[in-house]
Write a protein that holds these residues in place. Structure first.
Motif, PDB file in Angstrom:
ATOM      1  N   GLU A  80      42.862  53.926 -59.352  1.00  0.00           N
ATOM      2  CA  GLU A  80      43.451  54.350 -60.563  1.00  0.00           C
ATOM      3  C   GLU A  80      42.360  54.484 -61.765  1.00  0.00           C
ATOM      4  O   GLU A  80      42.368  55.312 -62.421  1.00  0.00           O
ATOM      5  CB  GLU A  80      44.633  54.160 -60.937  1.00  0.00           C
ATOM      6  CG  GLU A  80      45.465  54.571 -61.829  1.00  0.00           C
ATOM      7  CD  GLU A  80      46.719  54.031 -62.321  1.00  0.00           C
ATOM      8  OE1 GLU A  80      47.537  54.765 -62.969  1.00  0.00           O
ATOM      9  OE2 GLU A  80      47.367  53.317 -61.652  1.00  0.00           O
ATOM     10  N   GLU A 119      51.449  70.047 -56.236  1.00  0.00           N
ATOM     11  CA  GLU A 119      51.684  69.388 -54.924  1.00  0.00           C
ATOM     12  C   GLU A 119      50.456  69.642 -54.057  1.00  0.00           C
ATOM     13  O   GLU A 119      50.181  70.705 -53.844  1.00  0.00           O
ATOM     14  CB  GLU A 119      52.756  69.767 -54.258  1.00  0.00           C
ATOM     15  CG  GLU A 119      54.353  69.172 -54.983  1.00  0.00           C
ATOM     16  CD  GLU A 119      55.429  69.577 -54.489  1.00  0.00           C
ATOM     17  OE1 GLU A 119      56.391  69.212 -54.723  1.00  0.00           O
ATOM     18  OE2 GLU A 119      55.451  70.896 -53.714  1.00  0.00           O
ATOM     19  N   SER A 168      46.401  56.600 -51.587  1.00  0.00           N
ATOM     20  CA  SER A 168      47.564  56.240 -52.621  1.00  0.00           C
ATOM     21  C   SER A 168      46.900  55.847 -54.062  1.00  0.00           C
ATOM     22  O   SER A 168      45.786  55.240 -54.008  1.00  0.00           O
ATOM     23  CB  SER A 168      48.414  55.343 -52.132  1.00  0.00           C
ATOM     24  OG  SER A 168      47.799  54.057 -51.990  1.00  0.00           O
ATOM     25  N   ASP A 170      47.733  53.333 -55.914  1.00  0.00           N
ATOM     26  CA  ASP A 170      47.224  51.873 -56.034  1.00  0.00           C
ATOM     27  C   ASP A 170      46.315  51.185 -55.119  1.00  0.00           C
ATOM     28  O   ASP A 170      46.132  49.987 -54.902  1.00  0.00           O
ATOM     29  CB  ASP A 170      48.790  51.162 -55.860  1.00  0.00           C
ATOM     30  CG  ASP A 170      49.400  51.428 -54.568  1.00  0.00           C
ATOM     31  OD1 ASP A 170      49.109  52.543 -53.631  1.00  0.00           O
ATOM     32  OD2 ASP A 170      50.350  50.786 -54.377  1.00  0.00           O
ATOM     33  N   SER A 191      46.756  60.942 -53.928  1.00  0.00           N
ATOM     34  CA  SER A 191      48.172  61.310 -53.921  1.00  0.00           C
ATOM     35  C   SER A 191      49.125  60.461 -54.502  1.00  0.00           C
ATOM     36  O   SER A 191      48.832  59.209 -54.397  1.00  0.00           O
ATOM     37  CB  SER A 191      48.576  61.785 -52.703  1.00  0.00           C
ATOM     38  OG  SER A 191      49.839  62.184 -52.694  1.00  0.00           O
ATOM     39  N   ASN A 192      49.910  61.138 -55.340  1.00  0.00           N
ATOM     40  CA  ASN A 192      51.337  60.281 -56.026  1.00  0.00           C
ATOM     41  C   ASN A 192      52.339  60.884 -55.870  1.00  0.00           C
ATOM     42  O   ASN A 192      52.613  61.953 -56.586  1.00  0.00           O
ATOM     43  CB  ASN A 192      50.638  59.916 -57.360  1.00  0.00           C
ATOM     44  CG  ASN A 192      51.759  58.982 -57.957  1.00  0.00           C
ATOM     45  OD1 ASN A 192      52.213  58.013 -57.402  1.00  0.00           O
ATOM     46  ND2 ASN A 192      51.845  59.262 -59.382  1.00  0.00           N
ATOM     47  N   ASN A 193      53.112  60.455 -54.887  1.00  0.00           N
ATOM     48  CA  ASN A 193      54.514  61.115 -54.390  1.00  0.00           C
ATOM     49  C   ASN A 193      54.302  62.627 -54.294  1.00  0.00           C
ATOM     50  O   ASN A 193      55.122  63.396 -54.716  1.00  0.00           O
ATOM     51  CB  ASN A 193      55.547  61.057 -55.842  1.00  0.00           C
ATOM     52  CG  ASN A 193      55.949  59.454 -56.314  1.00  0.00           C
ATOM     53  OD1 ASN A 193      56.003  58.802 -55.275  1.00  0.00           O
ATOM     54  ND2 ASN A 193      56.027  59.075 -57.384  1.00  0.00           N
ATOM     55  N   GLY A 194      53.187  62.708 -53.409  1.00  0.00           N
ATOM     56  CA  GLY A 194      53.071  64.235 -52.978  1.00  0.00           C
ATOM     57  C   GLY A 194      52.305  65.028 -53.748  1.00  0.00           C
ATOM     58  O   GLY A 194      51.930  66.207 -53.564  1.00  0.00           O
ATOM     59  N   LYS A 195      52.105  64.814 -55.150  1.00  0.00           N
ATOM     60  CA  LYS A 195      51.109  65.700 -56.039  1.00  0.00           C
ATOM     61  C   LYS A 195      49.892  64.911 -55.974  1.00  0.00           C
ATOM     62  O   LYS A 195      49.613  63.601 -56.022  1.00  0.00           O
ATOM     63  CB  LYS A 195      51.741  65.454 -57.377  1.00  0.00           C
ATOM     64  CG  LYS A 195      53.324  66.127 -57.478  1.00  0.00           C
ATOM     65  CD  LYS A 195      53.922  66.468 -58.914  1.00  0.00           C
ATOM     66  CE  LYS A 195      54.947  67.025 -58.856  1.00  0.00           C
ATOM     67  NZ  LYS A 195      55.604  67.334 -60.213  1.00  0.00           N
ATOM     68  N   ALA A 197      47.022  63.475 -57.990  1.00  0.00           N
ATOM     69  CA  ALA A 197      46.595  62.595 -59.095  1.00  0.00           C
ATOM     70  C   ALA A 197      45.374  62.556 -59.557  1.00  0.00           C
ATOM     71  O   ALA A 197      44.925  62.194 -60.631  1.00  0.00           O
ATOM     72  CB  ALA A 197      47.141  61.255 -58.744  1.00  0.00           C
TER      73      ALA A 197
END
Length: 219
Positions: A80, A119, A168, A170, A191-195, A197
């Motif tokens: 991140e 997404e 992900s 993290d 990706s963060n919750n399917g979106k 990032a």
């Protein structure tokens, strides 16, 4: 580098002189019989900066434990902090000419494809684009159902690779490095919750590791 190789050569000679093997005993006995006894070369009483053992010699060139811990810590930092957030994306309804122009404008091998909700729905890479652009040069007998579909597609969603490999938010620098090396990716979508990032690239990883190395050497 010359000093390093010189120490290795000196250490090797020093260790070799400690009678770890039988040496050329047959030749020595033959010379004694002929009256030409061979005298061993004098070993200098003191070898400057020469370590007693190979382990001690290597320790001279290894970073200290503290420096090693500081450098290794970058492997566990989350991506991140490294990823690019302002990503150039392709809308799934974008026409193919717009897709081609993006590849001509930016020096990237892949582009993420997103829908209206940002997404991540796929990616388009250079292989797909080249396959479409050069399809006219490929004999029809070589066409596959997939190439036929892509050649007839008019939108980005028609030619994109669905279900792309992602990482992900993290995940660590080491996770990203392992993933890229395994699949030979230059960039990976985050990706963060399917979106979408962001995107992390090999260049981002190399840049951070080099920055840490420089900091350790100066610190």
């Amino acid at each position: 580098m010359e000093l390093f190789m010189g120490k290795i050569f000196s250490l090797t000679n020093n260790l070799a002189g400690r009678n770890f093997s039988q040496g050329n005993s047959y030749e020595e006995e033959e010379e004694k019989e002929n009256g030409n006894e061979r005298h061993p070369e004098k070993v200098p009483e003191r070898e400057e900066e020469l370590s007693d053992t190979f382990e001690e010699f290597l320790e001279d060139f290894m970073p200290s434990e503290k420096e090693g811990e500081r450098f290794e810590s970058c492997l566990w930092m989350t991506i991140e902090d490294l990823m690019t957030r302002n990503v150039v994306t392709i809308k799934e309804n974008a026409p193919l000419e717009e897709v081609f122009s993006l590849f001509g404008k930016f020096p990237y091998h892949t582009f993420p494809v997103v829908n209206a909700n940002n997404e991540l729905v796929g990616i388009i890479d250079l292989d797909v684009v080249l396959e479409i652009l050069l399809l006219c040069l490929v004999p029809r007998s070589k066409h596959t159902p997939l190439t036929a579909i892509r050649s007839l597609g008019g939108k980005a969603r028609d030619i994109m690779i669905t279900h792309p490999v992602t990482i992900s938010l993290d995940a660590t620098l080491k996770d990203a490095s392992d993933l890229m090396m395994k699949h030979r990716f230059d960039r990976v979508c985050v990706s963060n919750n399917g979106k979408l990032a962001g995107i992390i690239s090999k260049k981002d990883l190399v840049k951070e590791i080099c920055r840490r190395r420089k900091k350790v050497s100066l610190g």
